[in-house]
Write an enzyme that holds these catalytic residues in place. Structure first.
Site, mmCIF file in Angstrom:
data_model
loop_
_atom_site.group_PDB
_atom_site.id
_atom_site.type_symbol
_atom_site.label_atom_id
_atom_site.label_comp_id
_atom_site.label_asym_id
_atom_site.label_seq_id
_atom_site.Cartn_x
_atom_site.Cartn_y
_atom_site.Cartn_z
ATOM 1 C CE LYS A 195 3.874 -7.866 -29.780
ATOM 2 N NZ LYS A 195 4.671 -6.694 -30.136
ATOM 3 C CE LYS A 248 2.178 -8.843 -33.211
ATOM 4 N NZ LYS A 248 3.102 -7.769 -33.080
HETATM 5 C C1 PBG Z 1 6.837 -5.001 -31.908
HETATM 6 C C2 PBG Z 1 6.047 -5.761 -32.905
HETATM 7 C C3 PBG Z 1 6.229 -7.087 -33.300
HETATM 8 C C4 PBG Z 1 5.269 -7.365 -34.273
HETATM 9 C C5 PBG Z 1 4.527 -6.196 -34.444
HETATM 10 N N1 PBG Z 1 5.005 -5.220 -33.558
HETATM 11 C C6 PBG Z 1 7.279 -8.066 -32.960
HETATM 12 C C7 PBG Z 1 7.516 -8.547 -31.619
HETATM 13 O O1 PBG Z 1 6.795 -8.304 -30.662
HETATM 14 O O2 PBG Z 1 8.539 -9.235 -31.501
HETATM 15 C C8 PBG Z 1 5.092 -8.681 -34.964
HETATM 16 C C9 PBG Z 1 4.308 -8.670 -36.217
HETATM 17 C C10 PBG Z 1 4.432 -9.898 -37.054
HETATM 18 O O3 PBG Z 1 5.030 -10.922 -36.659
HETATM 19 O O4 PBG Z 1 3.927 -9.839 -38.175
HETATM 20 N N2 PBG Z 1 7.242 -3.752 -32.402
#
Ligand code: PBG
Length: 322
Positions: A195, A248
């Site tokens: 991520k 991601k």
């Molecule tokens: C954290 C989380 C995020 C997303 C999914 N889970 C945001 C982040 O890390 O700031 C982002 C998903 C998206 O942008 O569609 N709980």
């Protein structure tokens, strides 16, 4: 043997022929549909930066889950947005928390639908970080028991799959141990393994009201320049007990999806994140692109890169077209 013996255009002459030789096709069962659940009754509040996406109170989330299932989508991922936030994100692991209640209601209404709980503290902390703060920093080890408790309460409430997205080190092991201790050893973990600290999460933070109140997430999410590190993160999560892994965002990281798929023999998911969705919607609304066509091209590219599963806000509209 080359031209004129070889003519690749021969196989492109008709729609039927093209369909016969297409290497990548999409199905509704490829998609995981995200839902944002809020407190209250009869709330269906549009997220302005994500046309077509809403903050939903529980009964509307149930209706949306039923709709998804009727279109052939097999899974939804839930994000809870509590009314009250605090320093330790206690709403995240409350037995009667917003996401736990939504999981319970959806599970009884649509038992066959696979429910994924996103496990992270950022929607629940008043500072908006994914773990708790000690000495001005996100404390890794002190956050693990809270994440584990969130995983357990979500699984007990009805989650079929636990998806930690916080990027703390060791959280998969902590969650696996906690689930096993309460006899939930059959509950799989889908780890957000690679991520990245990405600007593409902007609209999500409006939808989930989870923007960090100081600093940013670069101290725990991955640096966009790194690829080998994604393989290391994925290997560690699998050693700790992850059953499936995720990359991601998706579009700026198709090479990472491809490398993870080549290296590891587990299902690979990719998150077509909020900013990717917003760009398609904004350009389509301006008449600059054909929104449906670009949507299907984007989703196809993510699958072609190697994703077995795609988390996407397009899930319902794409399923209607397939
Ligand atoms: C954290 C989380 C995020 C997303 C999914 N889970 C945001 C982040 O890390 O700031 C982002 C998903 C998206 O942008 O569609 N709980």
């Amino acid at each position: 043997m080359t031209f004129p013996t070889q003519r690749p255009r021969r196989l492109r002459r008709s729609a039927a022929l093209r369909e016969m030789v297409r290497e990548t096709s999409l199905a509704p069962s490829d998609f995981i549909y995200p839902l944002f659940v809020v407190e209250g009754r009869d709330v269906r509040r549009p997220v302005s930066s994500m046309p077509g996406v809403f903050n939903l109170s529980v009964e509307h989330a149930v209706a949306e889950a039923k709709l998804a299932h009727s279109l052939g989508v097999r899974s939804v991922i839930l994000f809870g947005i509590p009314d009250a936030k605090d320093a330790r994100g206690s709403g995240a692991y409350a037995r009667e928390g917003i996401v736990q209640r939504a999981l319970g209601e959806i599970k009884s209404a649509v038992p066959e639908l696979q429910l994924i709980a996103d496990v992270c503290l950022c929607e629940y902390t008043d500072h908006g970080h994914c773990g708790i703060i000690e000495g001005g920093h996100v404390a890794n080890d002190a956050s693990l028991p809270l994440l584990a408790q969130m995983a357990v309460t979500c699984a007990q409430a009805g989650a079929d799959i636990i998806a930690p997205s916080d990027m703390m080190d060791g959280r998969v092991a902590a969650i696996r141990r906690a689930l096993d201790e309460v006899k939930l050893s059959d509950t799989p973990i889908l780890a957000y393994s690679a991520k990245y600290a990405s600007g593409f999460y902007g609209p999500f933070r409006e939808a989930a009201q989870s923007a960090p109140q100081f600093g940013d997430r670069r101290g725990y999410q991955m640096d966009p320049g790194n690829a080998r590190e994604a393989l290391k993160e994925t290997a560690l999560d699998l050693e700790e007990g992850a059953d499936m892994v995720m990359v991601k965002p998706a579009l700026s990281y198709l090479d990472i999806i491809h490398r993870v798929k080549e290296r590891f023999d587990v299902p690979v998911a990719a998150y077509n994140v909020s900013g990717e969705y917003a760009m398609v919607k904004a350009a389509a609304q301006n008449g600059w692109i054909d929104g449906d066509r670009v949507m299907l091209e984007v989703l196809t590219s993510i699958k072609r890169a190697g994703a077995d599963l795609i988390l996407t806000y397009h899930a319902l509209e794409a399923s209607k077209l397939l």
